[in-house]
Motif scaffolding. Structure first.
Motif, PDB file in Angstrom:
ATOM      1  N   UNK A   1     -10.092  -3.486  -4.529  1.00  0.00           N
ATOM      2  CA  UNK A   1      -9.445  -2.384  -3.829  1.00  0.00           C
ATOM      3  C   UNK A   1     -10.509  -1.374  -3.391  1.00  0.00           C
ATOM      4  N   UNK A   2     -10.446  -0.884  -2.154  1.00  0.00           N
ATOM      5  CA  UNK A   2     -11.491   0.050  -1.693  1.00  0.00           C
ATOM      6  C   UNK A   2     -11.347   1.458  -2.253  1.00  0.00           C
ATOM      7  N   UNK A   3     -10.128   1.855  -2.650  1.00  0.00           N
ATOM      8  CA  UNK A   3      -9.969   3.229  -3.104  1.00  0.00           C
ATOM      9  C   UNK A   3      -8.572   3.551  -3.562  1.00  0.00           C
ATOM     10  N   UNK A   4      -8.392   4.827  -3.915  1.00  0.00           N
ATOM     11  CA  UNK A   4      -7.113   5.384  -4.361  1.00  0.00           C
ATOM     12  C   UNK A   4      -6.739   6.446  -3.331  1.00  0.00           C
ATOM     13  N   UNK A   5      -5.668   6.209  -2.579  1.00  0.00           N
ATOM     14  CA  UNK A   5      -5.420   6.965  -1.362  1.00  0.00           C
ATOM     15  C   UNK A   5      -4.475   8.144  -1.585  1.00  0.00           C
ATOM     16  N   UNK A   6      -4.965   9.345  -1.287  1.00  0.00           N
ATOM     17  CA  UNK A   6      -4.180  10.564  -1.392  1.00  0.00           C
ATOM     18  C   UNK A   6      -4.476  11.479  -0.221  1.00  0.00           C
ATOM     19  N   UNK A   7      -3.864  12.653  -0.228  1.00  0.00           N
ATOM     20  CA  UNK A   7      -4.102  13.623   0.840  1.00  0.00           C
ATOM     21  C   UNK A   7      -3.132  13.495   1.998  1.00  0.00           C
ATOM     22  N   UNK A   8      -2.641  12.296   2.273  1.00  0.00           N
ATOM     23  CA  UNK A   8      -1.623  12.051   3.294  1.00  0.00           C
ATOM     24  C   UNK A   8      -0.451  11.372   2.600  1.00  0.00           C
TER      25      UNK A   8
ATOM     26  N   UNK B   1     -13.279   4.556  -3.988  1.00  0.00           N
ATOM     27  CA  UNK B   1     -13.203   4.326  -5.430  1.00  0.00           C
ATOM     28  C   UNK B   1     -12.874   2.850  -5.659  1.00  0.00           C
ATOM     29  N   UNK B   2     -13.864   1.967  -5.475  1.00  0.00           N
ATOM     30  CA  UNK B   2     -13.590   0.532  -5.548  1.00  0.00           C
ATOM     31  C   UNK B   2     -13.159   0.087  -6.946  1.00  0.00           C
ATOM     32  N   UNK B   3     -12.308  -0.911  -6.977  1.00  0.00           N
ATOM     33  CA  UNK B   3     -11.841  -1.458  -8.244  1.00  0.00           C
ATOM     34  C   UNK B   3     -11.608  -2.963  -8.110  1.00  0.00           C
ATOM     35  N   UNK B   4     -12.175  -3.732  -9.039  1.00  0.00           N
ATOM     36  CA  UNK B   4     -11.977  -5.181  -9.067  1.00  0.00           C
ATOM     37  C   UNK B   4     -10.711  -5.486  -9.856  1.00  0.00           C
ATOM     38  N   UNK B   5      -9.700  -5.977  -9.157  1.00  0.00           N
ATOM     39  CA  UNK B   5      -8.407  -6.283  -9.765  1.00  0.00           C
ATOM     40  C   UNK B   5      -8.273  -7.796  -9.861  1.00  0.00           C
ATOM     41  N   UNK B   6      -8.132  -8.302 -11.087  1.00  0.00           N
ATOM     42  CA  UNK B   6      -8.042  -9.741 -11.328  1.00  0.00           C
ATOM     43  C   UNK B   6      -6.586 -10.154 -11.499  1.00  0.00           C
ATOM     44  N   UNK B   7      -6.288 -11.369 -11.037  1.00  0.00           N
ATOM     45  CA  UNK B   7      -4.932 -11.905 -11.115  1.00  0.00           C
ATOM     46  C   UNK B   7      -4.938 -13.207 -11.906  1.00  0.00           C
ATOM     47  N   UNK B   8      -3.977 -13.326 -12.821  1.00  0.00           N
ATOM     48  CA  UNK B   8      -3.743 -14.583 -13.522  1.00  0.00           C
ATOM     49  C   UNK B   8      -2.310 -15.025 -13.246  1.00  0.00           C
ATOM     50  N   UNK B   9      -2.146 -16.337 -13.075  1.00  0.00           N
ATOM     51  CA  UNK B   9      -0.808 -16.897 -12.871  1.00  0.00           C
ATOM     52  C   UNK B   9      -0.635 -18.055 -13.839  1.00  0.00           C
ATOM     53  N   UNK B  10       0.337 -17.922 -14.740  1.00  0.00           N
ATOM     54  CA  UNK B  10       0.565 -18.928 -15.790  1.00  0.00           C
ATOM     55  C   UNK B  10      -0.710 -19.243 -16.564  1.00  0.00           C
ATOM     56  N   UNK B  11      -1.487 -18.186 -16.823  1.00  0.00           N
ATOM     57  CA  UNK B  11      -2.702 -18.330 -17.621  1.00  0.00           C
ATOM     58  C   UNK B  11      -3.927 -18.768 -16.856  1.00  0.00           C
ATOM     59  N   UNK B  12      -3.776 -19.081 -15.559  1.00  0.00           N
ATOM     60  CA  UNK B  12      -4.930 -19.489 -14.746  1.00  0.00           C
ATOM     61  C   UNK B  12      -5.513 -18.291 -14.017  1.00  0.00           C
ATOM     62  N   UNK B  13      -6.822 -18.091 -14.085  1.00  0.00           N
ATOM     63  CA  UNK B  13      -7.455 -16.977 -13.351  1.00  0.00           C
ATOM     64  C   UNK B  13      -7.557 -17.326 -11.869  1.00  0.00           C
TER      65      UNK B  13
ATOM     66  N   UNK C   1     -15.006  -0.850 -12.085  1.00  0.00           N
ATOM     67  CA  UNK C   1     -13.880  -0.517 -12.958  1.00  0.00           C
ATOM     68  C   UNK C   1     -13.234   0.747 -12.389  1.00  0.00           C
ATOM     69  N   UNK C   2     -12.323   0.547 -11.453  1.00  0.00           N
ATOM     70  CA  UNK C   2     -11.724   1.683 -10.759  1.00  0.00           C
ATOM     71  C   UNK C   2     -10.230   1.789 -10.920  1.00  0.00           C
TER      72      UNK C   2
END
Length: 306
Positions: free
Chosen positions: A206-213, A188-200, A277-278
């Motif tokens: 992320x490859x997925x959302x991990x469950x089951x274990x 379940x891929x997801x593009x996670x963006x980071x901003x620091x002090x307003x700078x992208x 969008x994950x």
């Protein structure tokens, strides 16, 4: 952690010069422990264990925190260092040191999130259920140890303890994160963006959302089919740019991000126009595979002494 051999680090060397404290480190390397359980395991009184733990705290090897217990609060001890590199002084070597700040994941200062979403402490869900963004304003949110949302952002303010005479070299931000799927989904891929002090400063997928274990620190009451643990992600901003897991993601350097501000803004976002969008799940101390919150480590050079 890198340590210059000098008189200023005597608390570290003193902390390691004890059989009892070495045994405490060995026990905490397996898992965080309540103070009284440490005393029981080592056959010592609580007062003696407290003295030893305080020395480990002064050396920045152990962190303690009060948590709810049966009838009274209890002190939980956590090992915060996994290695020490001793660097001996030599001619021409510039001494380096660092400031470390731990930001609990519930201490965000702004957000705009979309369902699926929710928060939980180590002991219970926050609010009356899932998928209601209003509970991100609930008073108990400061105790959150896991939070998740499918789209939107969350922002943290981070105190900056850099002194005017200290020259910043590198900022490392570490956090355990993953995607957010209904229940869980390792693909379940997801593009996670980071901003620091307003700078992208960059993006990480992320490859997925991990469950089951079950996650190493995820409590037993948490549904095994739901998100259990994430990936420990390292963001580094230095003189060469911004790097995530060693890969350069932007040209923003330590000098481009207004590093001397009294407080920093860190924004984590899943954008509406992202390719994947994950969602986003953030794990704090008490959930997941790493007993930590969001950790910021600023390495700096001390001024030269005449």
């Amino acid at each position: 952690m890198e340590t210059i051999v000098s008189e200023s680090n005597l608390p570290l060397f003193e902390a390691l010069a004890s059989n009892v404290r070495i045994k405490i480190i060995e026990l905490l390397a397996q898992e965080p422990m309540i103070m009284k359980d440490l005393a029981s395991a080592l056959g010592l009184s609580n007062s003696i264990i407290t003295m030893h733990v305080k020395k480990l705290e002064r050396a920045n090897l152990v962190r303690t925190e009060m948590i709810p217990g049966k009838g009274a609060s209890q002190k939980l001890c956590t090992l915060v260092a996994d290695r020490i590199e001793l660097v001996f002084p030599s001619k021409g070597r510039i001494p380096r040191n660092f400031h470390i700040v731990n930001i609990p994941i519930g201490h965000y200062t702004d957000f705009d999130v979309k369902p699926t979403c929710g928060l939980a402490t180590k002991y219970q869900i926050i609010g009356d259920g899932f998928d209601d963004p209003r509970y991100f304003l609930h008073p108990e949110r400061v105790d959150a140890k896991i939070l998740w949302f499918s789209k939107g952002y969350i922002t943290y303010k981070i105190p900056n303890y850099l002194k005017p005479e200290e020259e910043p070299e590198e900022l490392e931000i570490t956090m355990e994160i993953a995607s957010e799927a209904p229940l869980s989904n390792v693909h379940w891929p997801s593009d996670i963006s980071f901003e620091f002090n307003g700078r992208p400063i960059g993006k990480w997928t992320s490859p997925g959302d991990f469950g089951g274990t079950r996650g190493k620190y995820t409590p037993e009451w948490w549904n095994i089919e739901m998100n259990q643990y994430g990936i420990l992600v390292h963001i580094r901003i230095n003189g060469d740019g911004t790097f995530i897991e060693g890969t350069k993601v932007s040209d923003y350097t330590i000098h481009d991000v207004d590093i001397r501000r009294m407080q920093w803004d860190l924004k984590l976002e899943v954008k509406e126009d992202a390719k994947h969008i994950g969602g986003l799940t953030i794990y704090g101390a008490g959930f997941g595979n790493y007993y930590q919150d969001i950790v910021c480590k600023l390495t700096y050079v001390e001024p030269k002494k005449e």
